[in-house]
Design a protein around this motif. Structure first.
Motif, mmCIF file in Angstrom:
data_model
loop_
_atom_site.group_PDB
_atom_site.id
_atom_site.type_symbol
_atom_site.label_atom_id
_atom_site.label_comp_id
_atom_site.label_asym_id
_atom_site.label_seq_id
_atom_site.Cartn_x
_atom_site.Cartn_y
_atom_site.Cartn_z
ATOM 1 N N LYS A 42 95.055 93.879 12.912
ATOM 2 C CA LYS A 42 95.944 94.656 13.769
ATOM 3 C C LYS A 42 96.473 93.837 14.943
ATOM 4 C CE LYS A 42 94.178 99.296 12.811
ATOM 5 N NZ LYS A 42 93.660 100.547 13.416
ATOM 6 N N ASN A 43 95.993 92.610 15.109
ATOM 7 C CA ASN A 43 96.416 91.767 16.219
ATOM 8 C C ASN A 43 97.220 90.550 15.775
ATOM 9 O OD1 ASN A 43 95.367 93.392 18.189
ATOM 10 N ND2 ASN A 43 93.479 92.237 18.447
ATOM 11 N N ASN A 54 105.574 95.736 17.160
ATOM 12 C CA ASN A 54 104.156 95.999 16.992
ATOM 13 C C ASN A 54 103.589 96.556 18.281
ATOM 14 O OD1 ASN A 54 101.435 95.739 15.943
ATOM 15 N ND2 ASN A 54 101.277 94.130 17.497
ATOM 16 N N THR A 91 102.228 94.271 11.489
ATOM 17 C CA THR A 91 100.860 93.763 11.461
ATOM 18 C C THR A 91 100.397 93.593 10.017
ATOM 19 O OG1 THR A 91 99.792 95.944 11.477
ATOM 20 C CG2 THR A 91 100.360 94.977 13.621
ATOM 21 N N TYR A 149 97.622 94.470 8.912
ATOM 22 C CA TYR A 149 97.000 95.757 8.563
ATOM 23 C C TYR A 149 98.043 96.693 7.957
ATOM 24 C CZ TYR A 149 94.400 100.138 9.232
ATOM 25 O OH TYR A 149 93.773 101.349 9.048
ATOM 26 N N GLU A 171 100.476 96.931 19.070
ATOM 27 C CA GLU A 171 99.259 96.295 19.531
ATOM 28 C C GLU A 171 99.541 94.953 20.178
ATOM 29 O OE1 GLU A 171 97.219 96.221 15.923
ATOM 30 O OE2 GLU A 171 96.890 98.353 15.902
ATOM 31 N N MET A 187 100.701 89.455 13.166
ATOM 32 C CA MET A 187 101.852 90.019 12.469
ATOM 33 C C MET A 187 102.522 88.953 11.608
ATOM 34 S SD MET A 187 103.937 92.495 15.093
ATOM 35 C CE MET A 187 104.596 91.145 16.058
#
Length: 277
Positions: free
Chosen positions: A209-210, A18, A170, A172, A20, A212
């Motif tokens: 997005k932060n 990831n 993530t 997202y 991010e 997973m």
């Protein structure tokens, strides 16, 4: 509440990293894959100059070994710039042997085939957050839902952290490609945030997005703002949307959700939440 779980989120090399994670907030993809890197002359040169490391693709685990490797092979050839405080930092130059995973609001994150289980987060000059993030990782210690910090140091004008490499997808991205998000993932993240609170931290900026999932378990990948004390409802709102909309409706859709729709939801949420402050 257990602080240890019987799983390891760093074992499956087939799952993409990831970007991010570790506080790197970027929507871009990796600059180069490990496979591409393996074809370069730089890899062969580094292999020949092993310098006591564990091998061309092995992990470097000793703290002093990590420090020496980073401060000799990465930092002298690295140039980061803070061009605009409201925009991500700019990576102007980096050693060809190193792979850039992302460049975010505070720092760039880099890895190397010799560092299979670690990433190096280097803060740009003039960007705040290094001391705060170091303190967050000190308080978190070892917990399976967070990265751990192996080293925090300053050299050659650079401040950097060595963090455990997180792998997964993530939430997202799971929404975009219809990867199922299991209730266990949400429960794991809830437990992890409660653990962080028990350490005197304030989970902040925890959104799709932060966080997973990896092998059916939840992971928190960005803790850089966990010393901020102002209230943040992002995770509670996301958890509510998961139970209210995702489980009964969205998880059953026969097609992936388009990114433009996800982006619209994100912007709408920020507008609504901002007006409620």
């Amino acid at each position: 509440m257990s602080e240890k779980r019987d799983w390891d989120h760093g074992k499956n090399d087939g799952v993409h990293d990831n970007l991010e994670g570790h506080g790197v907030k970027t929507n871009g993809g990796p600059d180069a894959s490990a496979e591409e890197y393996g074809k370069t002359n730089g890899d062969r040169a580094m292999t020949a100059r092993n310098d006591g490391l564990k091998g061309a693709t092995g992990d470097v685990t000793d703290g002093e070994e990590l420090r020496a490797f980073i401060e000799r092979d990465l930092l002298p050839g690295l140039e980061l710039a803070s061009v605009d405080p409201t925009e991500p930092i700019v990576v102007r130059r980096q050693p060809p042997e190193w792979i850039r995973l992302g460049a975010g609001n505070y720092a760039g994150v880099f890895t190397h085939p010799k560092l299979a289980d670690w990433v190096v987060k280097v803060y740009a000059p003039g960007r705040e957050g290094f001391e705060a993030e170091t303190e967050v990782y000190r308080r978190l210690g070892e917990h399976p839902a967070f990265a751990s910090c192996k080293l925090s140091a300053e050299a050659s004008g650079h401040r950097y952290l060595v963090l455990k490499r997180l792998r997964g997808k993530t939430l997202y991205q799971c929404m975009l490609d219809r990867t199922r998000i299991a209730p266990r993932v949400i429960a794991d993240i809830d437990e992890a945030l409660d653990y962080a609170k028990s350490k005197g931290l304030y989970p902040h900026d925890v959104h799709g997005k932060n966080v997973m999932q990896h092998e059916g378990r939840g992971i928190v990948v960005d803790v850089s703002d966990f010393l901020k004390t102002e209230p943040c409802r992002m995770w509670d709102d996301l958890k509510g949307a998961y139970h209210r909309f995702y489980v009964p409706y969205l998880s059953k859709l026969p097609f992936p959700i388009p990114e433009w729709m996800m982006d619209g939801v994100r912007k709408g949420y920020r507008l609504i939440r901002g007006n409620r402050k």
